[in-house]
Design a protein around this motif. Structure first.
Motif, PDB file in Angstrom:
ATOM      1  N   GLY A   1     -31.502 -54.195-102.584  1.00 28.00           N
ATOM      2  CA  GLY A   1     -31.195 -53.518-104.057  1.00 28.00           C
ATOM      3  C   GLY A   1     -32.034 -53.991-105.115  1.00 28.00           C
ATOM      4  O   GLY A   1     -33.351 -54.081-105.329  1.00 28.00           O
ATOM      5  N   TRP A   2     -31.134 -54.501-106.101  1.00 34.29           N
ATOM      6  CA  TRP A   2     -31.781 -54.809-107.346  1.00 34.29           C
ATOM      7  C   TRP A   2     -31.234 -56.158-107.751  1.00 34.29           C
ATOM      8  O   TRP A   2     -30.132 -56.548-107.605  1.00 34.29           O
ATOM      9  CB  TRP A   2     -31.352 -53.834-108.526  1.00 34.29           C
ATOM     10  N   THR A   3     -31.857 -57.027-108.589  1.00 34.97           N
ATOM     11  CA  THR A   3     -31.693 -58.392-109.075  1.00 34.97           C
ATOM     12  C   THR A   3     -32.103 -58.485-110.471  1.00 34.97           C
ATOM     13  O   THR A   3     -32.839 -57.878-111.159  1.00 34.97           O
ATOM     14  CB  THR A   3     -32.015 -59.453-108.254  1.00 34.97           C
ATOM     15  N   THR A   4     -31.281 -59.713-111.011  1.00 32.62           N
ATOM     16  CA  THR A   4     -31.459 -59.786-112.634  1.00 32.62           C
ATOM     17  C   THR A   4     -32.568 -60.607-112.518  1.00 32.62           C
ATOM     18  O   THR A   4     -33.022 -61.582-111.813  1.00 32.62           O
ATOM     19  CB  THR A   4     -30.347 -60.577-112.979  1.00 32.62           C
ATOM     20  N   ALA A   5     -33.398 -60.389-113.652  1.00 34.36           N
ATOM     21  CA  ALA A   5     -34.649 -61.250-114.482  1.00 34.36           C
ATOM     22  C   ALA A   5     -34.335 -61.742-115.516  1.00 34.36           C
ATOM     23  O   ALA A   5     -33.672 -61.385-116.356  1.00 34.36           O
ATOM     24  CB  ALA A   5     -35.764 -60.113-114.275  1.00 34.36           C
ATOM     25  N   LEU A   6     -34.887 -63.116-115.627  1.00 31.80           N
ATOM     26  CA  LEU A   6     -34.794 -63.613-116.895  1.00 31.80           C
ATOM     27  C   LEU A   6     -36.150 -63.581-117.554  1.00 31.80           C
ATOM     28  O   LEU A   6     -37.235 -63.531-117.039  1.00 31.80           O
ATOM     29  CB  LEU A   6     -34.456 -65.013-116.609  1.00 31.80           C
ATOM     30  N   HIS A   7     -35.888 -63.399-119.010  1.00 26.68           N
ATOM     31  CA  HIS A   7     -37.232 -63.717-119.831  1.00 26.68           C
ATOM     32  C   HIS A   7     -37.265 -64.963-120.203  1.00 26.68           C
ATOM     33  O   HIS A   7     -36.354 -65.202-120.856  1.00 26.68           O
ATOM     34  CB  HIS A   7     -37.030 -62.374-120.834  1.00 26.68           C
ATOM     35  N   LEU A   8     -38.420 -65.841-119.988  1.00 23.70           N
ATOM     36  CA  LEU A   8     -38.419 -67.117-120.531  1.00 23.70           C
ATOM     37  C   LEU A   8     -39.767 -67.138-121.353  1.00 23.70           C
ATOM     38  O   LEU A   8     -40.810 -66.566-121.275  1.00 23.70           O
ATOM     39  CB  LEU A   8     -38.778 -68.020-119.332  1.00 23.70           C
TER      40      LEU A   8
END
Length: 173
Positions: free
Chosen positions: A162-169
């Motif tokens: 499905g879908w997952t969370t991404a982090l912006h670093l």
């Protein structure tokens, strides 16, 4: 030949002799979750890419460097600058290390060397990365090199389930 190096690794432009190594690295479906790869690359596609490679980040907006483990002269991975913004003087960073070289500090060395190069040679002011939130090793890598979490994007990256969370670093140089 242009290289950035220390005693253990060298960062250099891709060469035609790298096609087979890059073919195996780029076509590992286990790493596709962390990039934008949707289909395998052919050796010809890689050959054509390397043959026409222009490492001038100012004109093409990206820079790909091969990470070479110097003691055995073998490719350990790749590190990329992409989406370079010449007005804001910032870019995104992506890094991929072959499985057998993970956990040896190679990614940290390569990222640190790239940070110095971007700051000192390219006069950039910011680097950023988009990382799967559940990719603990990558999150740790970027944070250990001075990147801070500046955003969280729920359901941002597609996975097999499905879908997952991404982090912006992000890191100031």
């Amino acid at each position: 030949m242009f290289t950035i190096s220390n005693d253990i690794i060298a960062l250099r432009a891709p060469e035609l002799s790298d096609v087979d190594s890059l073919y195996l690295l780029e076509n590992d479906p286990r790493t596709w979750l962390d990039g934008a790869t949707l289909a395998p690359l052919s050796r010809k596609q890689l050959w054509d890419y390397i043959s026409g490679y222009d490492g001038d980040i100012f004109s093409v907006g990206q820079l790909r460097l091969v990470i070479v483990k110097k003691d055995i002269n073998e490719i350990a991975g790749v590190i990329d600058l992409y989406d370079y913004d010449k007005i804001a003087r910032r870019a995104y960073v992506g890094i991929l290390i072959k499985e057998q070289y993970r956990g040896q500090g190679i990614a940290s060395m390569a990222l640190s060397m790239l940070i110095d190069y971007c700051s000192q040679r390219l006069s950039m002011r910011q680097l950023a990365a988009v990382v799967r939130a559940d990719n603990c090793a990558s999150v740790h890598l970027f944070k250990s090199c001075g990147f801070e979490e500046t955003g969280r994007f729920p359901n941002w990256l597609r996975t097999a389930d499905g879908w997952t969370t991404a982090l912006h670093l992000q890191r100031e140089l």
